[in-house]
Scaffold this motif. Structure first.
Motif, PDB file in Angstrom:
ATOM      1  N   TYR A   6      52.992  35.840  41.607  1.00  0.00           N
ATOM      2  CA  TYR A   6      53.601  35.107  40.622  1.00  0.00           C
ATOM      3  C   TYR A   6      53.420  33.979  40.726  1.00  0.00           C
ATOM      4  O   TYR A   6      53.277  33.207  39.823  1.00  0.00           O
ATOM      5  N   ALA A   7      52.476  33.907  41.613  1.00  0.00           N
ATOM      6  CA  ALA A   7      52.154  31.857  41.799  1.00  0.00           C
ATOM      7  C   ALA A   7      51.379  31.545  40.479  1.00  0.00           C
ATOM      8  O   ALA A   7      49.796  32.776  40.258  1.00  0.00           O
ATOM      9  N   GLY A   8      51.358  30.576  40.130  1.00  0.00           N
ATOM     10  CA  GLY A   8      50.172  30.342  39.179  1.00  0.00           C
ATOM     11  C   GLY A   8      50.355  29.958  37.047  1.00  0.00           C
ATOM     12  O   GLY A   8      49.243  29.843  36.828  1.00  0.00           O
ATOM     13  N   ARG A  17      59.226  31.310  24.911  1.00  0.00           N
ATOM     14  CA  ARG A  17      58.092  30.764  26.327  1.00  0.00           C
ATOM     15  C   ARG A  17      57.654  31.597  27.212  1.00  0.00           C
ATOM     16  O   ARG A  17      56.546  31.297  27.946  1.00  0.00           O
ATOM     17  N   ILE A  18      58.411  32.324  26.691  1.00  0.00           N
ATOM     18  CA  ILE A  18      57.563  33.610  28.253  1.00  0.00           C
ATOM     19  C   ILE A  18      57.627  35.224  27.664  1.00  0.00           C
ATOM     20  O   ILE A  18      58.402  35.605  26.647  1.00  0.00           O
ATOM     21  N   ALA A  19      56.704  36.157  28.261  1.00  0.00           N
ATOM     22  CA  ALA A  19      56.766  37.497  27.336  1.00  0.00           C
ATOM     23  C   ALA A  19      57.373  38.140  28.383  1.00  0.00           C
ATOM     24  O   ALA A  19      57.955  38.612  29.929  1.00  0.00           O
ATOM     25  N   ALA A  20      58.501  39.102  27.576  1.00  0.00           N
ATOM     26  CA  ALA A  20      58.836  40.326  28.394  1.00  0.00           C
ATOM     27  C   ALA A  20      57.572  41.398  28.719  1.00  0.00           C
ATOM     28  O   ALA A  20      57.079  41.567  28.829  1.00  0.00           O
ATOM     29  N   GLY A  56      56.102  40.252  31.254  1.00  0.00           N
ATOM     30  CA  GLY A  56      54.627  39.856  32.411  1.00  0.00           C
ATOM     31  C   GLY A  56      55.251  39.174  33.302  1.00  0.00           C
ATOM     32  O   GLY A  56      56.155  39.378  34.292  1.00  0.00           O
ATOM     33  N   PRO A  57      55.077  38.213  34.370  1.00  0.00           N
ATOM     34  CA  PRO A  57      54.710  37.631  35.260  1.00  0.00           C
ATOM     35  C   PRO A  57      55.938  36.886  35.449  1.00  0.00           C
ATOM     36  O   PRO A  57      56.637  35.987  36.826  1.00  0.00           O
ATOM     37  N   GLU A  58      56.258  35.689  34.705  1.00  0.00           N
ATOM     38  CA  GLU A  58      57.197  35.136  34.578  1.00  0.00           C
ATOM     39  C   GLU A  58      58.627  35.964  34.007  1.00  0.00           C
ATOM     40  O   GLU A  58      60.087  35.156  35.499  1.00  0.00           O
ATOM     41  N   HIS A  59      58.542  37.064  33.898  1.00  0.00           N
ATOM     42  CA  HIS A  59      60.072  37.164  33.656  1.00  0.00           C
ATOM     43  C   HIS A  59      60.040  38.080  34.891  1.00  0.00           C
ATOM     44  O   HIS A  59      61.750  38.586  35.357  1.00  0.00           O
TER      45      HIS A  59
END
Length: 380
Positions: free
Chosen positions: A62-64, A130-133, A135-138
């Motif tokens: 998930y880096a980047g 701020r983030i998508a459901a 998505g990588p951050e989630h």
């Protein structure tokens, strides 16, 4: 017993953690336990350089992504600050934020570690746009629940609803303990008053997840019905300018007071009548218990821990999410019938005193600490 209570930011920051954890330390000190409160100052940024790895997943997948990269740097900063400031060992560590738990486990691998998850960072980020459901951050943030399960000796949270949410990302969700927040009643002093015009109040960080836009729209509907009220908004945040513009556009700006951040809102709450917070998600919703202890009538959305605090029509009113009309109808009931709102406020006060007593929290935590920590001499 020597216990480290580990927060993320210092306890003067607003929120349920800050309104409870310092008082936990105070109570345990009275029975002869050593309690140290620890957190990382906001000014500490980009100091940590030591690599950080997880046992249950590879974070580099998930880096980047900005949220992921910032989270990893924060973990490194917490490790750096901990090594700089903490020297002695502890009989037990109780962390109140995932960053604190994971960083302290790295530094104190053999010390019993209790973790209380007070809220969902990923849900807040999604609701705040701020983030998508999915998505990588989630995916990164939800993977942390499995890592915490593997690294801690006891996982706790503040509501059964949120335990169910966390459990979906864990191998043994049945092991999650639930201890609702508790409050020192001495801080809350209901005051007899008679407001000719209904005083509506909310207290929160001004972000989309808290639904204050819905409250403003509901109050605009009340204005169309020619209801008299004053709306008090205590708190600050990134969308305050948008909310002020919305209040102007909806024609209720002259009936609305934006206070900004306030360190001790409980000192003002007893002078109001109706507490409203139409959150879009809430692990517990500490401010509802605090408002109840100030003898305010409660209105909240039927989500998360709010629905565990409020029984609709018994000790407050619950409304569906994303429904300003239903919210306006609920507020209208309280405006039109002061006796009804007082009866529900009294019921909320009684429940809060019984269920959200700090003494209850202390007894439940004491049992967990004794089970996990070294033998201690029993004290009263």
């Amino acid at each position: 017993m020597n216990i480290l209570q580990a927060l993320f930011f210092p306890p003067e920051q607003p929120g349920g953690v800050s309104s409870m954890v310092p008082y936990i330390g105070e109570r345990f000190r009275k029975i002869g336990w050593e309690i140290e409160l620890f957190s990382i100052p906001k000014r500490i940024r980009n100091k940590g350089q030591e690599p950080f790895e997880f046992d249950t997943f590879d974070w580099r997948l998930y880096a980047g992504n900005p949220v992921v990269d910032k989270y990893m740097q924060t973990l490194k900063d917490y490790v750096w600050w901990t090594k700089l400031r903490l020297k002695s060992g502890y009989d037990l560590i109780h962390a109140h934020h995932p960053v604190a738990a994971l960083a302290l486990r790295k530094i104190y691998p053999d010390t019993p570690l209790v973790m209380t998850v007070h809220s969902s960072f990923e849900r807040e980020l999604i609701l705040n746009g701020r983030i998508a459901a999915d998505g990588p951050e989630h995916r990164f943030l939800t993977s942390l629940y499995g890592e915490l399960e593997a690294k801690t000796d006891k996982m706790l949270t503040v509501s059964h609803s949120f335990a169910g949410y966390m459990g979906a990302y864990m191998k043994s969700p049945e092991r999650i303990g639930v201890i609702p927040n508790g409050y020192d009643e001495r801080r809350f002093k209901p005051i007899s008053h008679d407001n000719e015009v209904a005083q509506i109040v909310t207290v929160c960080r001004l972000v989309p997840a808290k639904g204050i836009d819905l409250l403003i729209k509901a109050c605009a509907e009340l204005r169309k019905r020619d209801r008299k009220f004053v709306l008090h908004i205590i708190g600050d945040g990134p969308i305050r300018p948008e909310l002020e513009s919305l209040a102007q556009a909806q024609g209720i700006y002259d009936d609305t007071i934006f206070y900004g951040y306030m360190l001790h809102p409980e000192e003002m709450l007893p002078f109001f009548d109706i507490f409203v917070l139409p959150s879009r998600a809430e692990a517990f919703g500490s401010v509802f218990a605090e408002a109840a202890l100030c003898l305010l009538s409660l209105i909240g959305t039927d989500v998360g821990g709010i629905a565990e605090q409020i029984e609709d029509g018994v000790n407050g009113l619950l409304v569906p999410g994303e429904d300003p009309q239903a919210l306006a109808d609920a507020i209208d009931k309280f405006i039109l019938d002061p006796h009804y709102r007082y009866e529900l406020a009294r019921a909320a006060w009684n429940k809060a005193k019984k269920t959200y007593s700090l003494s209850r929290v202390i007894q439940e935590l004491k049992k967990i600490y004794i089970d996990l920590g070294p033998p201690v001499e029993e004290t009263t």
